[in-house]
Design a protein around this motif. Sequence first.
Motif, short mmCIF file in Angstrom:
data_model
loop_
_atom_site.label_atom_id
_atom_site.label_comp_id
_atom_site.label_asym_id
_atom_site.label_seq_id
_atom_site.Cartn_x
_atom_site.Cartn_y
_atom_site.Cartn_z
N GLY A 206 0.83 -1.20 0.00
CA GLY A 206 0.00 0.00 0.00
C GLY A 206 0.86 1.25 0.00
N ALA A 207 0.31 2.30 -0.61
CA ALA A 207 1.00 3.59 -0.61
C ALA A 207 0.99 4.15 0.80
CB ALA A 207 0.28 4.55 -1.55
N LEU A 208 2.03 4.87 1.14
CA LEU A 208 2.10 5.47 2.47
C LEU A 208 2.82 6.81 2.35
CD1 LEU A 208 0.89 4.15 4.96
CD2 LEU A 208 3.17 3.41 5.61
N ASN A 209 2.31 7.80 3.05
CA ASN A 209 2.92 9.13 2.94
C ASN A 209 4.11 9.29 3.87
OD1 ASN A 209 3.21 11.54 1.75
ND2 ASN A 209 1.25 12.41 2.41
N VAL A 210 5.02 8.33 3.80
CA VAL A 210 6.26 8.35 4.58
C VAL A 210 7.39 7.95 3.63
CG1 VAL A 210 5.19 7.78 6.80
CG2 VAL A 210 5.92 5.93 5.29
N PRO A 211 8.64 8.35 3.98
CA PRO A 211 9.73 8.07 3.03
C PRO A 211 10.25 6.64 3.12
CG PRO A 211 10.54 9.33 4.88
CD PRO A 211 9.08 9.14 5.12
N MET A 212 9.37 5.65 3.24
CA MET A 212 9.81 4.25 3.30
C MET A 212 8.75 3.34 2.67
SD MET A 212 9.49 3.79 7.42
CE MET A 212 10.53 5.17 7.83
N ILE A 213 9.19 2.12 2.35
CA ILE A 213 8.24 1.16 1.77
C ILE A 213 7.84 0.13 2.82
CG2 ILE A 213 7.91 -0.66 0.01
CD1 ILE A 213 9.89 0.80 -1.77
N PRO A 214 6.56 0.05 3.15
CA PRO A 214 6.15 -1.01 4.08
C PRO A 214 6.17 -2.37 3.37
CG PRO A 214 4.32 0.52 3.62
CD PRO A 214 5.44 0.87 2.69
N VAL A 215 6.64 -3.38 4.07
CA VAL A 215 6.62 -4.74 3.53
C VAL A 215 5.64 -5.54 4.38
CG1 VAL A 215 7.99 -6.81 3.04
CG2 VAL A 215 9.03 -4.55 2.82
N PHE A 216 4.54 -5.95 3.77
CA PHE A 216 3.54 -6.71 4.52
C PHE A 216 4.06 -8.14 4.72
CE2 PHE A 216 -0.20 -4.12 2.47
CZ PHE A 216 0.27 -2.98 3.10
N VAL A 217 4.19 -8.53 5.97
CA VAL A 217 4.69 -9.88 6.26
C VAL A 217 3.54 -10.84 6.56
CG1 VAL A 217 6.92 -9.03 7.08
CG2 VAL A 217 5.04 -9.32 8.71
N GLN A 218 2.39 -10.27 6.81
CA GLN A 218 1.20 -11.07 7.13
C GLN A 218 -0.02 -10.21 6.82
OE1 GLN A 218 0.79 -11.96 11.35
NE2 GLN A 218 -0.31 -13.86 10.95
N ASP A 219 -1.13 -10.85 6.57
CA ASP A 219 -2.37 -10.10 6.35
C ASP A 219 -3.38 -10.51 7.41
OD1 ASP A 219 -1.01 -9.76 3.89
OD2 ASP A 219 -2.91 -9.44 2.87
#
Length: 450
Positions: A206-219
């Motif tokens: 998902g897009a996020l307004n922070v200077p990093m990429i979230p990596v989803f490890v679980q849903d």
Amino acid sequence: MDISTIMFYVKMWAIGILFYLNAVLCNTVNNFVYDSNPSVALLQKYIQINTTTYNNLDKAVTFWTNLAAAQGVEIKKYVYKPNMPVLVLKWPGTNQSLPGIMLNSHMDVVPASEQDGWLYPPFAGHITQEQDRKIYGRGTQDMKSVSIQYYEALKRLKEKKISLLRTVYMTLMPDEEVGAEAGMLSFLPSQEFKAMNVGFELDEGGALNVPMIPVFVQDKVVWQIQVDCHGVAGHGSSFQPTNATATGKCHNVVTNMFAFRDEQYPLFASAPSNDSSGYTSVNLNRVSGGTANNVVPNVVSLTFDIRPSTKLNEDKLQQMLEEMVYSAGDNITITYISKNPQSPATMANSTNPFWNAIQSAATDLNITLVTAVPPGSTDARHVRLAGVPAFGMAPQRNTPTLLHAVNEYLGVNTFLSGIDFYEKVIKNMASVPANLARNPSSYLYNTTIG
Ligand SMILES: [Zn+2]
């Protein structure tokens, strides 16, 4: 030739030149806006195919068939439910006996209508002309951009003649937005999927307004229940005890469910923004019943959407929900509209060479990754449950979260830098040597307690 004829030709010539210049200038502007970058033009073309769930996907199938042909790669189409094609593009690895990498995305998008207040038509793929260009349209974030990024990254690797050790598949699903019954859920048990021998999957983030990429490890998984409260019907003037009426029973159900909701809310409020694993969200999303203003209804229905904490044991949750509902009165029934089993988490540490592959790509590009458990869910929950480790990512840093929202857009530069990111990620993941990788399912772990 008299002077007036000459003047006529001069005028015509001048007008012609003007038309020509106008055409050239317009083209230049159009080229600049729409076609100056073939990857951007490709994304725009894909956005222009309206793939709203349940729409005919023939145009999308043709789009991907042409792209596969342009790269000389195999494309397979599998149809498990009518009008719901699953597409698989294959970039063969040099060692095809090794478990492959599956890059998943979904073709379908949620509905969008210009009347909702879009600045530009949602299926036009309009690109703004300011310095910091943006492409607007349904699917720019969720998740047509990622499909094109995968493809463009693989195309570049091929052009650079970089061979992949492991086979890389691009899978394109229908039906993700409404539960994946005809898409991923039909595909995972198939012979076709088994034959692919997938060792690791990448899915949506998902897009996020922070200077990093979230990596989803679980849903988190999805539970939806319909509660039907049956009671004594009658004339609008009749007067039954509250607990005998459908509405009175529903009132009790709502009281119990909201007491649980109020217990969970502080857990949500104090959770870090990248970790939704520790609370169960509860929402009452539909209330229906009644036939006339002066008739006491015999049945009223409530629909709850529940996203269990990933720590909750599902049997215990079911028991708790049923207690809250059945203690509200007699003649109340529960129907499970959706009841996904809990899905495991994927290890995001140095013991997982696929995590190292992604991390090293990010480090090379000066990108910070942050592990996350999102509040919602993606197809990856089904993939992990099927024993294949998966991460969800969207290289959409510093971007407001506009999935499913009006005026969904993506910065053109953000989109293009995402191709650089996937180029490295795919190259690294497809290069993980056999001796470093364990059995795929060993990268998964259960998080439920009790
Ligand atoms: Zn999505």
